[in-house]
Design an enzyme around this catalytic site. Structure first.
Site, PDB file in Angstrom:
ATOM      1  CE  LYS A 192       0.161  -3.810   0.303  1.00  0.00           C
ATOM      2  NZ  LYS A 192      -0.637  -4.239   1.730  1.00  0.00           N
ATOM      3  CG  ASP A 235      -4.947  -1.008   0.570  1.00  0.00           C
ATOM      4  OD1 ASP A 235      -5.936  -0.686  -0.028  1.00  0.00           O
ATOM      5  OD2 ASP A 235      -4.846  -0.340   1.739  1.00  0.00           O
TER       6      ASP A 235
END
Length: 214
Positions: free
Chosen positions: A124, A142
């Site tokens: 991420k 997320d």
């Protein structure tokens, strides 16, 4: 998990997002690729506003890996002790700075594999840096995007990698660059976890969420 929305519905959804905010921006303060990388790494299990508060005094004195090494782990802790897991994060940021200086000439690499090889940097974080700094159409999933993707049908998937793939495979190419920012902001401020603000949602008529509040 909602069903995957069809292409034309996705095009309409992202057309509306684009009309409302043509150039969505990330909310982490940074001045260069290195400070962006550090800010994103610090933001794990923390809020962007909390990270910005901590880095407001940090980045003016440590905006390169070399300066971060001069500051040292204890000096860094003094700046970020209000952030969750600050000791572990400080250790990783210092290790990261050492690798960047020794192996990359103090520069932040622009490949996902190289970024993920740095301490404290996962997929991420790498995708956020690739997207925000180098403008690659990388999708950083997320909790907000995971929730929105599954609740709405924009990008359903059983885990974050599946949602990332659903975004890449289904959202029209001309919206890919800003897709994750539009989704993060919509999930953070409208399609919130406990009580989504469906009455104020600009894609309510297109969303697959069954429990839309009246």
């Amino acid at each position: 998990m909602a069903r995957q929305l069809p292409y034309q519905t996705l095009r309409e959804i992202f057309s509306r997002f684009q009309a409302a905010d043509a150039e969505p921006k990330g909310e982490l303060d940074h001045v260069n690729a290195y400070t962006l990388l550090v800010a994103v790494a610090l933001s794990a299990q923390a809020t962007d506003s909390g990270v910005n508060k901590a880095t407001r005094a940090l980045f003016p004195i440590a905006d390169t890996p070399e300066k971060m090494l001069e500051l040292g782990e204890d000096g860094l802790i003094a700046h970020i002790k209000t952030i969750g897991l600050f000791r572990n994060k400080a250790r990783n940021v210092i290790k990261m700075a050492r690798i960047l200086v020794d192996e990359y000439g103090g520069e932040v690499p622009n490949s996902r594999a190289a970024l993920e090889g740095l301490p404290g940097v996962g997929r991420k974080t790498a995708n956020v840096v690739l997207n925000m700094w180098w403008h690659y159409p990388a999708q950083a999933v997320d909790t907000h995007i995971f929730r929105l993707g599954n609740r709405s049908g924009i990008a359903p998937g059983k885990d974050v990698v599946a949602v990332e793939r659903a975004i890449e495979d289904n959202i029209p190419a001309d919206f890919q660059l800003h897709a994750h920012h539009w989704m993060i902001l919509h999930g953070r401020y409208t399609c919130v976890a406990r009580k989504p603000k469906c009455a104020a949602c600009l894609i309510r008529d297109l969303c697959e969420y069954e429990d839309k509040n009246l």
